[in-house]
Write a protein that holds these residues in place. Sequence first.
Motif, PDB file in Angstrom:
ATOM      1  N   SER A 123       0.819  -1.215   0.000  1.00 17.03           N
ATOM      2  CA  SER A 123       0.000   0.000   0.000  1.00 17.03           C
ATOM      3  C   SER A 123       0.853   1.265   0.000  1.00 17.03           C
ATOM      4  O   SER A 123       0.411   2.308  -0.480  1.00 17.03           O
ATOM      5  CB  SER A 123      -0.958   0.005   1.198  1.00 17.03           C
ATOM      6  OG  SER A 123      -0.282   0.261   2.412  1.00 17.03           O
ATOM      7  N   ILE A 128      -2.768   3.067  -2.073  1.00 16.00           N
ATOM      8  CA  ILE A 128      -4.146   2.630  -1.826  1.00 16.00           C
ATOM      9  C   ILE A 128      -4.180   1.973  -0.444  1.00 16.00           C
ATOM     10  O   ILE A 128      -3.509   0.947  -0.236  1.00 16.00           O
ATOM     11  CB  ILE A 128      -4.612   1.635  -2.906  1.00 16.00           C
ATOM     12  CG1 ILE A 128      -4.671   2.345  -4.266  1.00 16.00           C
ATOM     13  CG2 ILE A 128      -5.969   1.043  -2.566  1.00 16.00           C
ATOM     14  CD1 ILE A 128      -5.030   1.443  -5.425  1.00 16.00           C
ATOM     15  N   TRP A 133      -9.378  -0.264   1.606  1.00 13.20           N
ATOM     16  CA  TRP A 133      -9.687  -0.672   0.242  1.00 13.20           C
ATOM     17  C   TRP A 133     -10.151  -2.126   0.199  1.00 13.20           C
ATOM     18  O   TRP A 133     -11.089  -2.463  -0.548  1.00 13.20           O
ATOM     19  CB  TRP A 133      -8.485  -0.494  -0.669  1.00 13.20           C
ATOM     20  CG  TRP A 133      -8.799  -0.803  -2.100  1.00 13.20           C
ATOM     21  CD1 TRP A 133      -9.320   0.048  -3.030  1.00 13.20           C
ATOM     22  CD2 TRP A 133      -8.668  -2.074  -2.754  1.00 13.20           C
ATOM     23  NE1 TRP A 133      -9.508  -0.617  -4.221  1.00 13.20           N
ATOM     24  CE2 TRP A 133      -9.118  -1.911  -4.086  1.00 13.20           C
ATOM     25  CE3 TRP A 133      -8.206  -3.327  -2.343  1.00 13.20           C
ATOM     26  CZ2 TRP A 133      -9.111  -2.957  -5.007  1.00 13.20           C
ATOM     27  CZ3 TRP A 133      -8.210  -4.382  -3.258  1.00 13.20           C
ATOM     28  CH2 TRP A 133      -8.659  -4.187  -4.575  1.00 13.20           C
ATOM     29  N   HIS A 137     -13.480  -3.475  -1.462  1.00 10.09           N
ATOM     30  CA  HIS A 137     -13.394  -4.414  -2.577  1.00 10.09           C
ATOM     31  C   HIS A 137     -14.141  -5.705  -2.279  1.00 10.09           C
ATOM     32  O   HIS A 137     -14.792  -6.275  -3.172  1.00 10.09           O
ATOM     33  CB  HIS A 137     -11.925  -4.716  -2.888  1.00 10.09           C
ATOM     34  CG  HIS A 137     -11.742  -5.573  -4.093  1.00 10.09           C
ATOM     35  ND1 HIS A 137     -12.092  -5.169  -5.360  1.00 10.09           N
ATOM     36  CD2 HIS A 137     -11.253  -6.839  -4.228  1.00 10.09           C
ATOM     37  CE1 HIS A 137     -11.813  -6.133  -6.235  1.00 10.09           C
ATOM     38  NE2 HIS A 137     -11.320  -7.152  -5.561  1.00 10.09           N
ATOM     39  N   GLY A 153     -17.073   0.580  -4.139  1.00 14.06           N
ATOM     40  CA  GLY A 153     -16.138  -0.300  -4.838  1.00 14.06           C
ATOM     41  C   GLY A 153     -16.529  -0.623  -6.256  1.00 14.06           C
ATOM     42  O   GLY A 153     -16.181  -1.691  -6.784  1.00 14.06           O
ATOM     43  N   ASN A 196      -9.044   7.694  -1.839  1.00 18.62           N
ATOM     44  CA  ASN A 196      -7.967   6.958  -1.171  1.00 18.62           C
ATOM     45  C   ASN A 196      -7.215   7.784  -0.124  1.00 18.62           C
ATOM     46  O   ASN A 196      -6.337   7.269   0.560  1.00 18.62           O
ATOM     47  CB  ASN A 196      -6.971   6.430  -2.203  1.00 18.62           C
ATOM     48  CG  ASN A 196      -7.499   5.209  -2.917  1.00 18.62           C
ATOM     49  OD1 ASN A 196      -7.843   4.217  -2.291  1.00 18.62           O
ATOM     50  ND2 ASN A 196      -7.595   5.298  -4.228  1.00 18.62           N
TER      51      ASN A 196
END
Length: 366
Positions: A123, A128, A133, A137, A153, A196
């Motif tokens: 990351s 990200i 995340w 996701h 997402g 982000n």
Amino acid sequence: MTSNIWYYLFFYFGCYISVIFAVLIMSNTEIELFAKQMISTLRDYQKPNNRKAFIQILNSFLPFVGIWALMYWVFDYSLIAYFSLGVLNAFFLVRIFIIQHDCGHRSFVKSGRARDFIGYICSLMSAIPYNYWARSHNFHHSHNGQLDHRDIGDIYTMTVAEYDALSNWKKMKYRFYRSPISMFIIGPFYYLMVPNRYPLNKQKMFKPVYKSIWLTNISIIVLLITLCLLLDPIRVITVYFTVLYLFMVIAIWFFYVQHQHEDGYKQWKENWTQMVSALKGSTYYKLPGIVNWFTGNIGVHHIHHLYPTIPNYYLVEVIKKNPNFSKYSTVLTFWSSLKLMFNTLWDEKHERMISFKEYKRLYNKA
């Protein structure tokens, strides 16, 4: 006589609709049964291989750092060489991000602590946030193709009916949002600098992972300040954001291609099926071997969606040994995927993605 004509017209129309409905139901049931059969085979590939994972870490991070240093050095000599190296290193960053992606799916390596550590290090390269995340996701995986959930997402897609109901000003905003310029040039910068960097998802499920964003932000700032103190600040910042921006362009393109195809799958929750969504709602992006290598085999996306805990280094093996696993999925090449950038609306009537041009033609809109 006239009433009899109307009777037969309604009768045959009803039969036609019934047949279409029955075909769709049977088709989805057939896909679901096939998916269940696939899963019995896919279970054999879910166990992580630490040796393969370690090799992937080495052949991803070492070239990435080396090319990054080479970009820094060549910056004053050749902009052509600089940007060529930037594109190459963006692909290595995609490969690093796929490692982060796998760790977020609780795969890649056997140890949970090792996964989280590797994911966090990745990351710092991808910018990200790892845990934040991953939660977004995983929500995407469990809701992909659900028309009730398109704001987490996912790339927001309107139905034809929703678009019809908009004012002219809101239609113009949506058209701009879905334009290739917005999606693939402005979008990567926005995605990097806004969602982000700040927790836009306000749902309760995301609050425990807000710290992932702040930890990533602080770590990146410390890393950049350290590099700027040791090296030339302008070159450090330029190289860093060049690679990061190009990486975002590639990543968004791949995500777009994987779920915005014409013969996709989008349903309201009451009619939605996760297994059908995995196979019909995700593409098989059939690319040359070297591109698969750089992108962590993420083009084998229908398999990934059906069984997300399979590490990326097994996905190509799965599809090579089981080519029939793609029979219900859209198979794309690079050239055939280019037209997907114009897919903008979900047509519930015809159950497919359409462009604004098709919308005008099909619905006689000016």
